[in-house]
Design a protein around this motif. Sequence first.
Motif, mmCIF file in Angstrom:
data_model
loop_
_atom_site.group_PDB
_atom_site.id
_atom_site.type_symbol
_atom_site.label_atom_id
_atom_site.label_comp_id
_atom_site.label_asym_id
_atom_site.label_seq_id
_atom_site.Cartn_x
_atom_site.Cartn_y
_atom_site.Cartn_z
ATOM 1 N N MET A 17 0.874 -1.210 -0.022
ATOM 2 C CA MET A 17 -0.131 -0.144 -0.147
ATOM 3 C C MET A 17 0.617 1.105 0.096
ATOM 4 O O MET A 17 0.816 2.149 -0.723
ATOM 5 N N ILE A 18 1.784 1.374 0.949
ATOM 6 C CA ILE A 18 2.688 2.513 1.120
ATOM 7 C C ILE A 18 3.369 2.463 -0.354
ATOM 8 O O ILE A 18 3.940 3.617 -0.775
ATOM 9 N N GLY A 19 4.009 1.297 -0.397
ATOM 10 C CA GLY A 19 4.787 1.309 -1.598
ATOM 11 C C GLY A 19 4.226 1.865 -2.904
ATOM 12 O O GLY A 19 4.981 2.496 -3.577
ATOM 13 N N ARG A 20 2.923 1.403 -2.913
ATOM 14 C CA ARG A 20 2.497 1.989 -4.230
ATOM 15 C C ARG A 20 2.075 3.461 -4.350
ATOM 16 O O ARG A 20 2.268 4.166 -5.215
ATOM 17 N N ARG A 21 1.839 4.007 -2.987
ATOM 18 C CA ARG A 21 1.832 5.425 -2.923
ATOM 19 C C ARG A 21 3.099 6.166 -3.342
ATOM 20 O O ARG A 21 2.989 7.047 -3.746
ATOM 21 N N LEU A 22 4.169 5.453 -2.823
ATOM 22 C CA LEU A 22 5.366 6.306 -3.080
ATOM 23 C C LEU A 22 5.692 6.089 -4.475
ATOM 24 O O LEU A 22 6.371 6.915 -5.006
ATOM 25 N N THR A 23 5.376 4.974 -5.254
ATOM 26 C CA THR A 23 5.770 5.054 -6.598
ATOM 27 C C THR A 23 4.812 6.054 -7.267
ATOM 28 O O THR A 23 5.229 6.647 -8.294
ATOM 29 N N ALA A 24 3.653 6.156 -6.866
ATOM 30 C CA ALA A 24 2.580 7.154 -7.531
ATOM 31 C C ALA A 24 3.455 8.641 -7.452
ATOM 32 O O ALA A 24 3.538 9.391 -8.206
ATOM 33 N N LEU A 25 3.951 9.067 -5.946
ATOM 34 C CA LEU A 25 4.577 10.086 -5.968
ATOM 35 C C LEU A 25 5.789 10.220 -6.710
ATOM 36 O O LEU A 25 5.918 11.491 -7.370
ATOM 37 N N TYR A 26 6.629 9.331 -6.803
ATOM 38 C CA TYR A 26 7.717 9.441 -7.526
ATOM 39 C C TYR A 26 7.374 9.558 -8.855
ATOM 40 O O TYR A 26 8.088 10.548 -9.645
ATOM 41 N N ASP A 27 6.331 9.005 -9.474
ATOM 42 C CA ASP A 27 5.968 9.083 -10.955
ATOM 43 C C ASP A 27 5.596 10.431 -11.065
ATOM 44 O O ASP A 27 6.065 11.094 -12.267
ATOM 45 N N SER A 28 4.841 11.049 -10.163
ATOM 46 C CA SER A 28 4.243 12.339 -10.676
ATOM 47 C C SER A 28 5.543 13.361 -10.503
ATOM 48 O O SER A 28 5.629 14.354 -11.242
ATOM 49 N N ARG A 29 6.503 13.169 -9.535
ATOM 50 C CA ARG A 29 7.608 14.160 -9.645
ATOM 51 C C ARG A 29 8.376 13.822 -10.919
ATOM 52 O O ARG A 29 8.733 15.134 -11.395
ATOM 53 N N ARG A 30 8.630 12.857 -11.192
ATOM 54 C CA ARG A 30 9.373 12.760 -12.547
ATOM 55 C C ARG A 30 8.748 13.285 -13.574
ATOM 56 O O ARG A 30 9.007 13.820 -14.587
ATOM 57 N N ARG A 31 7.168 13.191 -13.333
ATOM 58 C CA ARG A 31 6.418 13.771 -14.749
ATOM 59 C C ARG A 31 6.430 15.258 -14.892
ATOM 60 O O ARG A 31 6.695 15.721 -15.663
ATOM 61 N N ARG A 32 6.407 15.704 -13.577
ATOM 62 C CA ARG A 32 6.756 17.261 -13.287
ATOM 63 C C ARG A 32 7.962 17.665 -13.945
ATOM 64 O O ARG A 32 8.116 18.548 -14.663
#
Lengths: 285, 338
Positions: free
Chosen positions: A1-16
Amino acid sequence: MIGRRLTALYDSRRRRNAIAKVLSLAATLFGLGWLVLILFALLWHGFGGLSLAVFTEMTPPPGSSGGLLNPIIGSLMLTILAVAIGTPIGILAGTYMAEYGRHDRLTSVVRFINDILLSAPSIVVGLFIYEVMVAPMGHFSGLAGGVALAVIVIPVVVRTTEDMLTLVPNSLREAATSIGLPRSMAITRICYRAARAGMVTGVLLAVARISGETAPLLFTALNNQFWSTNLNAPMASLPVVIFQFALSPYPDWQSLAWTGALIITLAVLALSVTARSLVASSKQP
Amino acid sequence: MEPTQRRSVVDVALQEGVIASVEAVTRAKVLDRLRLSDATFRHMTRAAAFGVLLLLGGVIVALIEGSLLALRTFGVGFLTTDRWNPVTEKFGALAPIYGTVVTSFIAMLIAVPVGLMIAFFLTELCPQWLRRPIGIAIELLAGIPSIIYGIWGLFIFAPFLQGTLQPFLIKTVGAAPVIGPLFTGPPYGIGMLTAGLILAIMVLPFVTSISRDVFEAVPAVLKEAAYGVGCTTWEVVRYVVLPYARVGVIGGVMLGLGRALGETMAVTFVIGNAHKVSASLLAPSTTISATIANEFTEAVGDLYTSSLIALGLILFVITFIVLAVARYMLLRIERRIG
């Protein structure tokens, strides 16, 4: 769960990050694009009119052919006059700021005022010279135009002279003083020589700046349809002629305006590239 | 023989004394001359430095003196009315002031973000060998004389906007509730929007080159630390570089604003010279500098001329304040970095 949230955060930072990078590249292309568009338009509209007649004939009345000889000569004369008046004053003032009064209150005040003059609206300079020269003399004159341009030259030269003299190492001044050279000689014979490339660059930049200036000439030198080298009479200049011809309804005047614009731009770009390469070559010992 | 010999010795001694004293005199003369020329040079440089101050003082005094008649006739009302009628000699500066502010605002709205993004590209992303050429190209944009922007704007850019962007804006945004009125009316091509866009191109190099300089002055340790804790390039720029360089960037923006406010020729070509305050950005208007450039040589009568000089005084006061703030900001960041 936390892992998925972290990946989502990571992805959005990379996208930005990616979006920002693309935007910055786009902004750079946008900026460069204007330069290309403007230069292309100038070549497209001005190159066709470029012929020997442009440099050998006078400005024509509407509907006939002619050249730009009198405004070109006028521009050259005004520029030389402005440099002749503005450069000595600018160099002397810059010398005071860098050599005699480096830590004076006067110097910091002059530096502040000079920086403001450097970007003051040029049309205001025109109004100033109109008030102090044209109105008392009762007529427009090339002399007034030259003085107006000199007012624009002075801050540029002051700034570069001060900057370049400040870069001259103090050991040179100390060596000059130790062999008994008076201060003024140490400055004129040693410091000026060491800072020469930079000071010449300053003058070149000033010439580039004034050779396209129109606003201060509109109501000082005015304009002249005819051949005139009389500094006491109205004098033609390229920018003012371009202004008049471009806003006229006559196609041949408009095409001459484009040709004039091309000439000015090429001259200004050549001057600033020369100035830049002078600085670059003096930096490498 | 002896006395003569002795005398000659005395003579020689005397002679030497004379020569020495002559030498001392000439040396003193030369030194005096040097001291004089030294002092002269020093005073000349000092006078030239004062001359720069006098120049500014002269500009202010001349403008105030020239505008006295208009300011006495119209009083404060000069700033708040938009009538501009040379026939009845009723003049008010509201329309030119409004045009100046609106066009400069449009220019900054575009030039600031674009300039910052270019500075970001040049300092963080651009390969080393490309930095100098791109930097020079952007600075050449600043070197192009304003009259060139004017002729280009009039013959190329304005017709282009008239055919594309303006009808598009009228059709899409023109019907929107709040900002709609900004984009109504016929697409003339010339007008405040066109002038603002051209000013944006002209101001862009100033914002870019100063932002680039202050970005480059940010200590590498700070950036490395941010990268070290895992920031992306954008995060480093947004949360480390930009806050550190803020004062300098504001200085650069103000410097650009000073340019935009006072720019004359480029605006004169494309603004349309209409003395009215209209809500639509597509409408022709005028700015302070364009009004002076267009009308000064044709102004008949003292009051008309004086009103135009009063416009110049207003422009000078506004740009003086803006530029002074800009210089103050840049001085602050210079002190911190230096």
